[in-house]
Design an enzyme around this catalytic site. Structure first.
Site, PDB file in Angstrom:
ATOM      1  N   HIS A 228       3.733   4.524  12.632  1.00 15.08           N
ATOM      2  CA  HIS A 228       3.988   4.477  11.183  1.00 15.08           C
ATOM      3  C   HIS A 228       4.925   5.643  10.864  1.00 15.08           C
ATOM      4  O   HIS A 228       4.542   6.812  10.953  1.00 15.08           O
ATOM      5  CB  HIS A 228       2.634   4.631  10.480  1.00 15.08           C
ATOM      6  CG  HIS A 228       2.676   4.678   8.982  1.00 15.08           C
ATOM      7  ND1 HIS A 228       2.177   3.657   8.189  1.00 15.08           N
ATOM      8  CD2 HIS A 228       3.107   5.625   8.111  1.00 15.08           C
ATOM      9  CE1 HIS A 228       2.310   3.983   6.912  1.00 15.08           C
ATOM     10  NE2 HIS A 228       2.873   5.184   6.837  1.00 15.08           N
TER      11      HIS A 228
ATOM     12  N   GLU B 174      -4.500  10.122  10.561  1.00 11.15           N
ATOM     13  CA  GLU B 174      -3.582  10.715   9.570  1.00 11.15           C
ATOM     14  C   GLU B 174      -3.062  12.072  10.058  1.00 11.15           C
ATOM     15  O   GLU B 174      -3.809  12.865  10.629  1.00 11.15           O
ATOM     16  CB  GLU B 174      -4.321  10.888   8.230  1.00 11.15           C
ATOM     17  CG  GLU B 174      -3.361  11.243   7.116  1.00 11.15           C
ATOM     18  CD  GLU B 174      -4.068  11.588   5.804  1.00 11.15           C
ATOM     19  OE1 GLU B 174      -5.304  11.735   5.803  1.00 11.15           O
ATOM     20  OE2 GLU B 174      -3.360  11.720   4.792  1.00 11.15           O
TER      21      GLU B 174
ATOM     22  N   HIS C 199       7.804   7.922   8.597  1.00  5.63           N
ATOM     23  CA  HIS C 199       8.273   8.295   7.248  1.00  5.63           C
ATOM     24  C   HIS C 199       9.680   8.860   7.357  1.00  5.63           C
ATOM     25  O   HIS C 199      10.069   9.409   8.392  1.00  5.63           O
ATOM     26  CB  HIS C 199       7.314   9.285   6.585  1.00  5.63           C
ATOM     27  CG  HIS C 199       6.195   8.580   5.868  1.00  5.63           C
ATOM     28  ND1 HIS C 199       6.327   8.086   4.592  1.00  5.63           N
ATOM     29  CD2 HIS C 199       4.946   8.261   6.269  1.00  5.63           C
ATOM     30  CE1 HIS C 199       5.199   7.492   4.226  1.00  5.63           C
ATOM     31  NE2 HIS C 199       4.339   7.582   5.219  1.00  5.63           N
TER      32      HIS C 199
ATOM     33  N   ARG D 116       0.853  -1.198   0.000  1.00  8.37           N
ATOM     34  CA  ARG D 116       0.000   0.000   0.000  1.00  8.37           C
ATOM     35  C   ARG D 116       0.889   1.249   0.000  1.00  8.37           C
ATOM     36  O   ARG D 116       1.090   1.876  -1.031  1.00  8.37           O
ATOM     37  CB  ARG D 116      -0.964  -0.032   1.196  1.00  8.37           C
ATOM     38  CG  ARG D 116      -2.150   0.907   1.057  1.00  8.37           C
ATOM     39  CD  ARG D 116      -1.834   2.354   1.425  1.00  8.37           C
ATOM     40  NE  ARG D 116      -1.486   2.507   2.839  1.00  8.37           N
ATOM     41  CZ  ARG D 116      -1.010   3.645   3.347  1.00  8.37           C
ATOM     42  NH1 ARG D 116      -0.827   4.709   2.582  1.00  8.37           N
ATOM     43  NH2 ARG D 116      -0.676   3.713   4.618  1.00  8.37           N
ATOM     44  N   ASP D 117       1.532   1.546   1.126  1.00  6.34           N
ATOM     45  CA  ASP D 117       2.375   2.753   1.148  1.00  6.34           C
ATOM     46  C   ASP D 117       3.596   2.561   0.241  1.00  6.34           C
ATOM     47  O   ASP D 117       4.034   3.488  -0.443  1.00  6.34           O
ATOM     48  CB  ASP D 117       2.817   3.066   2.588  1.00  6.34           C
ATOM     49  CG  ASP D 117       3.056   4.553   2.808  1.00  6.34           C
ATOM     50  OD1 ASP D 117       3.380   5.239   1.821  1.00  6.34           O
ATOM     51  OD2 ASP D 117       2.921   5.040   3.939  1.00  6.34           O
TER      52      ASP D 117
ATOM     53  N   THR E 100       2.920  11.231   9.341  1.00  8.56           N
ATOM     54  CA  THR E 100       2.590  11.242   7.909  1.00  8.56           C
ATOM     55  C   THR E 100       3.617  12.002   7.072  1.00  8.56           C
ATOM     56  O   THR E 100       3.941  11.601   5.958  1.00  8.56           O
ATOM     57  CB  THR E 100       1.182  11.857   7.718  1.00  8.56           C
ATOM     58  OG1 THR E 100       0.273  11.079   8.491  1.00  8.56           O
ATOM     59  CG2 THR E 100       0.749  11.865   6.276  1.00  8.56           C
TER      60      THR E 100
HETATM   61  C1  LIG Z   1      -1.569   8.294   4.706  1.00  5.42           C
HETATM   62  C2  LIG Z   1      -1.710   8.029   3.288  1.00  5.42           C
HETATM   63  O1  LIG Z   1      -0.765   7.800   2.628  1.00  5.42           O
HETATM   64  S1  LIG Z   1      -3.225   7.969   2.684  1.00  5.42           S
HETATM   65  C3  LIG Z   1      -3.197   7.190   1.195  1.00  5.42           C
HETATM   66  C4  LIG Z   1      -4.573   7.041   0.779  1.00  5.42           C
HETATM   67  N1  LIG Z   1      -4.624   6.302  -0.431  1.00  5.42           N
HETATM   68  C5  LIG Z   1      -4.809   6.893  -1.590  1.00  5.42           C
HETATM   69  O2  LIG Z   1      -4.908   8.116  -1.708  1.00  5.42           O
HETATM   70  C6  LIG Z   1      -4.893   5.951  -2.720  1.00  5.42           C
HETATM   71  C7  LIG Z   1      -4.858   6.602  -4.052  1.00  5.42           C
HETATM   72  N2  LIG Z   1      -5.967   7.520  -4.186  1.00  5.42           N
HETATM   73  C8  LIG Z   1      -6.923   7.404  -5.114  1.00  5.42           C
HETATM   74  O3  LIG Z   1      -6.932   6.488  -5.916  1.00  5.42           O
HETATM   75  C9  LIG Z   1      -7.965   8.471  -5.116  1.00  5.42           C
HETATM   76  O4  LIG Z   1      -7.454   9.602  -4.410  1.00  5.42           O
HETATM   77  C10 LIG Z   1      -9.317   8.012  -4.490  1.00  5.42           C
HETATM   78  C11 LIG Z   1      -9.920   6.921  -5.353  1.00  5.42           C
HETATM   79  C12 LIG Z   1      -9.123   7.502  -3.085  1.00  5.42           C
HETATM   80  C13 LIG Z   1     -10.279   9.206  -4.410  1.00  5.42           C
HETATM   81  O5  LIG Z   1     -10.263   9.812  -5.650  1.00  5.42           O
HETATM   82  P1  LIG Z   1     -11.130  11.128  -5.998  1.00  5.42           P
HETATM   83  O6  LIG Z   1     -12.545  10.898  -5.621  1.00  5.42           O
HETATM   84  O7  LIG Z   1     -10.823  11.446  -7.401  1.00  5.42           O
HETATM   85  O8  LIG Z   1     -10.621  12.277  -5.024  1.00  5.42           O
HETATM   86  P2  LIG Z   1      -9.180  12.894  -4.845  1.00  5.42           P
HETATM   87  O9  LIG Z   1      -8.118  11.958  -5.272  1.00  5.42           O
HETATM   88  O10 LIG Z   1      -9.117  14.263  -5.423  1.00  5.42           O
HETATM   89  O11 LIG Z   1      -9.162  12.966  -3.250  1.00  5.42           O
HETATM   90  C14 LIG Z   1      -9.642  14.072  -2.533  1.00  5.42           C
HETATM   91  C15 LIG Z   1     -10.971  13.797  -1.871  1.00  5.42           C
HETATM   92  O12 LIG Z   1     -10.785  12.851  -0.814  1.00  5.42           O
HETATM   93  C16 LIG Z   1     -11.318  13.429   0.392  1.00  5.42           C
HETATM   94  N3  LIG Z   1     -10.630  12.809   1.521  1.00  5.42           N
HETATM   95  C17 LIG Z   1      -9.392  13.051   1.953  1.00  5.42           C
HETATM   96  N4  LIG Z   1      -9.144  12.286   3.031  1.00  5.42           N
HETATM   97  C18 LIG Z   1     -10.251  11.562   3.253  1.00  5.42           C
HETATM   98  C19 LIG Z   1     -10.618  10.605   4.228  1.00  5.42           C
HETATM   99  N5  LIG Z   1      -9.769  10.237   5.169  1.00  5.42           N
HETATM  100  N6  LIG Z   1     -11.827  10.049   4.171  1.00  5.42           N
HETATM  101  C20 LIG Z   1     -12.702  10.434   3.214  1.00  5.42           C
HETATM  102  N7  LIG Z   1     -12.419  11.308   2.249  1.00  5.42           N
HETATM  103  C21 LIG Z   1     -11.201  11.876   2.294  1.00  5.42           C
HETATM  104  C22 LIG Z   1     -11.037  14.904   0.236  1.00  5.42           C
HETATM  105  O13 LIG Z   1     -11.804  15.651   1.111  1.00  5.42           O
HETATM  106  C23 LIG Z   1     -11.447  15.099  -1.223  1.00  5.42           C
HETATM  107  O14 LIG Z   1     -12.848  15.127  -1.299  1.00  5.42           O
HETATM  108  P3  LIG Z   1     -13.608  16.250  -2.219  1.00  5.42           P
HETATM  109  O15 LIG Z   1     -13.208  15.905  -3.626  1.00  5.42           O
HETATM  110  O16 LIG Z   1     -15.029  16.010  -1.913  1.00  5.42           O
HETATM  111  O17 LIG Z   1     -13.092  17.571  -1.779  1.00  5.42           O
END
Ligand SMILES: CC(=O)SCCNC(=O)CCNC(=O)[C@H](O)C(C)(C)COP(=O)(O)OP(=O)(O)OC[C@H]1O[C@@H](n2cnc3c(N)ncnc32)[C@H](O)[C@@H]1OP(=O)(O)O
Length: 508
Positions: free
Chosen positions: A206, A145, A208, A15-16, A178
């Site tokens: 966790h 986070e 970094h 994942r990460d 983070t």
């Molecule tokens: C600690 C970490 O490393 S976290 C890693 C998390 N994993 C990832 O990000 C995996 C890769 N990400 C993705 O594939 C995409 O970002 C997805 C599928 C998760 C979401 O994609 P999209 O819907 O296109 O949104 P986008 O990528 O712009 O993400 C931002 C949205 O996530 C929301 N968001 C951020 N954190 C969270 C959370 N913890 N829970 C819910 N929503 C969240 C933001 O508010 C934003 O929402 P908005 O568009 O309504 O303003």
């Protein structure tokens, strides 16, 4: 800290680790890495994806979960999910996974600016996702986070969040640094605050590596009573990466006498697989798994190893499925050379030793790489042998390169006194040459031909004007891996020289 703390390792390479810029695993690679992590390395838990990412990712999670379910390992597979009502829970459940690592906001600014929610609204949203996951028979861990910023700048927010969630049956509270902003002293200070306020909760840490402090911070977390650590293979991960499992395991064991389930004898092999699938090369000096970390270079060290292992520490290479090597170059004295000769089963008298040492130092001074397999050639060269004892001699060869035509090679070679001639086409001049050789070995002689596993061309540094290229080829023969080197102004000829050296080695 307890005397022998039991530490749970959660590996998040899939994942990460996959959040390393440029890294993307295809499903069968993810499955292979998951199997190696759970079965070979015996990590306690693995995080294999984020929910909602893509169909390919869904397929990969499904493959891993199907495999894990057949081996009763499903509770050890986890997927990161979002605070998004039922969406992440359903995605993860439908892929067959039964543990969600819910990404909640561990700092006030993330909650306020990214989600645009108040703490109370966020807690309410999280509680409803947790309740729904429990309804679907799933275990829930939560990431806070940006916890490191949260606990620094908005501790009341962090405590409010944990207070609002602690009665929900969440199994683990996972505290990420983070952005990699903490140092070990801060980790101890902040972790102790958490432990003091919530002595009964299970915390994971966790780290970094933005300041190159990931491993130190992980150890500070252990000192503060944390029971779970997140790692990745080779330290892969977003930006500067996470804490590398191999280093964490070695320090936990040697410095803290901590107990983990990790089988460290498999660390090196698994690191190599992840290196190959990720395309991220392991630096040669990376502790435990780097190519040169078990190589003694200085002659005085090799001498000390001969005299009661004076230059060995607890990191014995055999622990990790590796062997100690002794480099050859300008700093190798007789002891280094003798160690290499021993592994080749060779012995020299004092006078020959002196001459060979001088030649190796001279080559080292010109910044040339000298491998163990070069030694027999250096010896025969220095002791004025004309190569007559070589069992394989390339008599003549001819390679072509023409626009619009496949490269061709024709060669004549003497093997154990008999002369053979063959031709072949190939994808390049060297490929054509090797194909012709293979015809002789596999076709005419009915013998095995070593597998070429790596081919590296470099220009030896040192400002030489005659533009030599150095080709170092890695071969695998009868499960033995070895390298041969060729040096020439022409790249194909350098590779051919390395190949003929290899043929003489396998004739020994
Ligand atoms: C600690 C970490 O490393 S976290 C890693 C998390 N994993 C990832 O990000 C995996 C890769 N990400 C993705 O594939 C995409 O970002 C997805 C599928 C998760 C979401 O994609 P999209 O819907 O296109 O949104 P986008 O990528 O712009 O993400 C931002 C949205 O996530 C929301 N968001 C951020 N954190 C969270 C959370 N913890 N829970 C819910 N929503 C969240 C933001 O508010 C934003 O929402 P908005 O568009 O309504 O303003």
């Amino acid at each position: 800290m307890e005397n022998h703390p039991r530490i749970e390792i959660m590996d998040t390479t899939l994942r990460d680790g996959e959040q390393t810029s440029g890294v993307s695993f295809v499903p069968h690679e993810k499955l292979m890495i998951a199997r190696l992590l759970l079965e070979d390395l015996k990590v306690d838990r693995i995080e294999v994806a984020s929910a909602r990412v893509s169909e390919g990712e869904f397929g990969a999670v499904k493959m891993i979960c199907d495999w894990a379910a057949r081996r009763n390992m499903l509770p050890r597979v986890e997927v990161l999910g979002f605070v998004d009502g039922k969406v992440s829970v359903d995605w993860i459940h439908d892929a067959g996974c039964r543990v969600i690592n819910l990404l909640t906001k561990g700092s006030e600014k993330h909650c306020k600016y990214q989600l645009q929610k108040t703490l109370d609204e966020h807690i309410e949203d999280i509680r409803s996702v947790v309740a729904y996951a429990h309804e679907r028979d799933m275990d829930v861990n939560v990431y806070l986070e940006d916890w490191s910023n949260g606990i620094k700048d908005s501790p009341d927010y962090v405590f409010g969040l944990v207070d609002g969630l602690r009665d929900t049956g969440i199994k683990r509270f996972m505290l990420p640094d983070t952005l990699g902003i903490l140092n070990p002293l801060q980790v101890i200070e902040f972790m102790r605050k958490m432990k003091k306020r919530y002595p009964d909760l299970h915390f994971d840490f966790h780290a970094h590596n933005d300041y190159d402090l990931a491993v130190s911070n992980v150890l500070a977390a252990v000192l503060s009573g944390v029971k779970g650590l997140h790692t990745t293979i080779n330290g892969l991960g977003e930006r500067a990466g996470n804490a590398p499992l191999a280093s964490v395991q070695a320090i936990l064991k040697d410095h803290f006498h901590a107990i983990t389930n990790i089988d460290e004898s498999r660390l090196n092999d698994v690191s190599r697989v992840v290196e190959s699938y990720s395309g991220v090369t392991i630096p040669a000096n990376k502790p435990i798994v780097g190519e040169s970390v078990f190589t003694q270079v200085a002659g005085v060290h090799a001498d000390g190893d001969n005299k009661n292992n004076l230059y060995c520490n607890d990191l014995l290479p055999e622990r990790f499925g590796r062997v100690r090597e002794y480099a050859l170059g300008k700093t190798s004295g007789k002891a280094n050379i003798r160690k290499n000769l021993e592994s080749l089963g060779l012995e020299l008298d004092e006078d020959s030793m002196r001459k060979v040492t001088e030649r190796i130092i001279e080559l080292g001074d010109r910044k040339e790489l000298v491998t163990q397999e070069d030694l027999p050639y250096i010896i025969s060269d220095v002791l004025k042998h004309d190569g007559a004892q070589n069992k394989v001699k390339l008599l003549s060869y001819f390679v072509t390169l023409a626009q619009g035509l496949k490269p061709m090679a024709t060669l004549s070679i003497e093997i154990n006194g008999k002369v053979y001639q063959e031709s072949s086409s190939g994808d390049g001049q060297y490929d054509a040459f090797v194909r012709a050789l293979r015809k002789i070995y596999k076709g005419t002689l009915n013998r095995k031909f070593p597998m070429l596993t790596n081919y590296a061309v470099t220009i030896p540094p040192g400002g030489r004007t005659d533009a030599f290229v150095q080709t170092v080829i890695t071969w695998n023969y009868d499960n033995r891996e070895f390298r041969t080197r060729g040096l020439d102004a022409d790249q194909t000829e350098a590779a051919i020289k390395a190949t003929i050296k290899m043929l003489n080695i396998i004739e020994e």
